[in-house]
Design a protein around this motif. Structure first.
Motif, PDB file in Angstrom:
ATOM      1  N   PRO A   1      13.572  -0.472  15.288  1.00 45.05           N
ATOM      2  CA  PRO A   1      13.764  -1.601  14.378  1.00 45.05           C
ATOM      3  C   PRO A   1      12.766  -1.560  13.220  1.00 45.05           C
ATOM      4  O   PRO A   1      11.636  -1.091  13.372  1.00 45.05           O
ATOM      5  CB  PRO A   1      13.511  -2.826  15.278  1.00 45.05           C
ATOM      6  N   ASN A   2      13.178  -2.025  12.067  1.00 46.17           N
ATOM      7  CA  ASN A   2      12.311  -2.249  10.904  1.00 46.17           C
ATOM      8  C   ASN A   2      11.795  -0.974  10.242  1.00 46.17           C
ATOM      9  O   ASN A   2      10.870  -1.029   9.425  1.00 46.17           O
ATOM     10  CB  ASN A   2      11.118  -3.145  11.259  1.00 46.17           C
ATOM     11  N   ALA A   3      12.362   0.178  10.583  1.00 48.29           N
ATOM     12  CA  ALA A   3      11.943   1.419   9.918  1.00 48.29           C
ATOM     13  C   ALA A   3      13.077   2.431   9.953  1.00 48.29           C
ATOM     14  O   ALA A   3      13.872   2.461  10.899  1.00 48.29           O
ATOM     15  CB  ALA A   3      10.696   2.003  10.573  1.00 48.29           C
ATOM     16  N   GLU A   4      13.144   3.265   8.923  1.00 48.04           N
ATOM     17  CA  GLU A   4      14.076   4.391   8.882  1.00 48.04           C
ATOM     18  C   GLU A   4      13.271   5.688   8.971  1.00 48.04           C
ATOM     19  O   GLU A   4      12.202   5.807   8.366  1.00 48.04           O
ATOM     20  CB  GLU A   4      14.864   4.382   7.571  1.00 48.04           C
TER      21      GLU A   4
ATOM     22  N   PRO B   1       9.503   1.602   5.863  1.00 48.45           N
ATOM     23  CA  PRO B   1       9.829   0.285   6.426  1.00 48.45           C
ATOM     24  C   PRO B   1      11.096  -0.271   5.786  1.00 48.45           C
ATOM     25  O   PRO B   1      11.372  -0.021   4.611  1.00 48.45           O
ATOM     26  CB  PRO B   1       8.599  -0.551   6.052  1.00 48.45           C
ATOM     27  N   THR B   2      11.836  -1.025   6.550  1.00 49.40           N
ATOM     28  CA  THR B   2      13.080  -1.622   6.037  1.00 49.40           C
ATOM     29  C   THR B   2      12.946  -3.115   5.801  1.00 49.40           C
ATOM     30  O   THR B   2      13.888  -3.747   5.321  1.00 49.40           O
ATOM     31  CB  THR B   2      14.229  -1.365   7.018  1.00 49.40           C
ATOM     32  N   ASN B   3      11.795  -3.684   6.160  1.00 46.80           N
ATOM     33  CA  ASN B   3      11.620  -5.134   6.039  1.00 46.80           C
ATOM     34  C   ASN B   3      10.661  -5.497   4.905  1.00 46.80           C
ATOM     35  O   ASN B   3      10.029  -6.555   4.939  1.00 46.80           O
ATOM     36  CB  ASN B   3      11.119  -5.720   7.359  1.00 46.80           C
ATOM     37  N   VAL B   4      10.525  -4.604   3.923  1.00 49.14           N
ATOM     38  CA  VAL B   4       9.635  -4.836   2.789  1.00 49.14           C
ATOM     39  C   VAL B   4      10.455  -4.818   1.509  1.00 49.14           C
ATOM     40  O   VAL B   4      11.237  -3.883   1.271  1.00 49.14           O
ATOM     41  CB  VAL B   4       8.528  -3.758   2.708  1.00 49.14           C
TER      42      VAL B   4
ATOM     43  N   SER C   1       4.284  -0.410  10.143  1.00 44.74           N
ATOM     44  CA  SER C   1       4.112  -1.789  10.598  1.00 44.74           C
ATOM     45  C   SER C   1       3.364  -2.645   9.593  1.00 44.74           C
ATOM     46  O   SER C   1       3.477  -3.876   9.624  1.00 44.74           O
ATOM     47  CB  SER C   1       3.379  -1.814  11.946  1.00 44.74           C
TER      48      SER C   1
ATOM     49  N   GLY D   1       3.884  -2.183   6.377  1.00 49.22           N
ATOM     50  CA  GLY D   1       4.705  -2.149   5.177  1.00 49.22           C
ATOM     51  C   GLY D   1       4.519  -0.927   4.308  1.00 49.22           C
ATOM     52  O   GLY D   1       4.834  -0.953   3.120  1.00 49.22           O
TER      53      GLY D   1
END
Length: 319
Positions: free
Chosen positions: A52-55, A76-79, A107, A109
């Motif tokens: 989750p939250n990263a590619e 990161p995918t959540n930034v 984690s 970002g």
């Protein structure tokens, strides 16, 4: 404090023993021109490793001399918007490591990249083609031919090329890129920041690839530096070419590059390190003109240094 090397006061004054070639600066300017003329042909391949939250991607590019080089890339995918990045380099003969070693950066970002050094334990190519011995090790690879054939010249350029690729990613803020590594990786982080002055933060833990003559004179050309001893024993048993050999190795001695670094530097040294002796590390540290700090571990050798990973992450978090 226990000692295997000089007293600490003397270490802070030490300026190194390995000779610097007279055309050192021209050598590296020509190397960078060769790099500038190399088409990277970057390819990103999605990894089967998913979190989750990263590619996660396998990244491939073409380095100097035509070698196809591999790196790992986690973003990161959540930034939202652009963010910092860190390029990591591994220890001698190793590889880019597990994906999980990059997730601490994701984690916070950051994008994270990890190079597979050509010809070592990862997936990058070593195209070879050098004159003379290829026996046991990369320091001596190309030593019998032109200095342009030294393998670590090509590896240093690979570190720069990957860092430039990172800076060109649309999600990365090119003004906030750092480099990190330990042992060989520590030497490569210093070399990379020397040759790519836009690097803003440098973490170098007990760096390899510095002050080869000092290692030899301390009778510590063992372990990581053993190939220097093997080279003389098999190819020059009476040391007729000693001066020429160490002068040529001076082209890939990070202490001679260190004054070029512009970014902030965090280094760490174990004072009982018999693999990369403290004086060889201080030879480089003392030549760094940029803002710098040194974490000293009096009782530790070339091993895990308690707390250094946390300090490194906090240092890089300042990007």
């Amino acid at each position: 404090m226990p000692l295997i090397d000089m007293p600490l006061e003397a270490l802070y004054q030490y300026q190194g023993r390995n000779p610097k070639p007279g055309d050192f600066d021209e050598y590296w300017e020509q190397a960078l021109k060769e790099l500038d003329g190399t088409a990277s042909d970057v390819e990103l391949v999605p990894s089967e490793f998913n979190v989750p939250n990263a590619e996660c991607f396998d990244l491939y590019f073409t380095g100097v001399k035509g070698a196809r080089i591999h790196a790992k890339y986690v973003r990161p995918t959540n930034v939202k918007g652009t963010h910092p990045a860190v390029v990591k380099f591994h220890g001698y003969t190793g590889n880019a490591g597990d994906w999980t070693t990059l997730l601490s950066l994701a984690s916070i970002g950051y994008s994270a990249f990890a190079l597979d050094c050509r010809g070592q334990g990862g997936s990058s190519e070593d195209v070879g083609g050098v004159k003379g011995t290829t026996f046991h090790g990369h320091i001596i690879r190309g030593l019998d031919g032109s200095p342009e054939d030294l393998l670590f010249r090509q590896i240093y350029l690979d570190t720069v090329q990957l860092t430039r690729i990172a800076m060109q990613m649309e999600e990365v803020d090119e003004t906030r890129v750092g480099v990190q590594g330990g042992s060989q990786g520590g030497g490569l982080a210093l070399a990379c920041a020397s040759l790519e002055p836009r690097v803003k933060k440098v973490v170098s833990v007990y760096p390899f690839l510095s002050d080869y003559l000092r290692v030899w004179e301390m009778d510590l050309a063992k372990n990581a530096y053993e190939e220097i001893r093997s080279y003389f024993r098999r190819h020059d048993p009476q040391h007729a070419t000693r001066d020429k050999t160490f002068t040529t190795l001076g082209y890939i001695d990070v202490q001679h590059l260190a004054s070029r670094i512009k970014g902030d530097v965090l280094m760490a040294v174990g004072m009982m390190d018999a693999v990369c002796p403290p004086s060889t590390q201080f030879a480089t540290y003392n030549k760094i003109k940029a803002t710098k700090s040194l974490e000293i571990y009096p009782d530790f050798a070339h091993e895990s240094l308690p707390g250094i990973d946390d300090k490194a992450l906090q240092f890089l978090a300042q990007l």
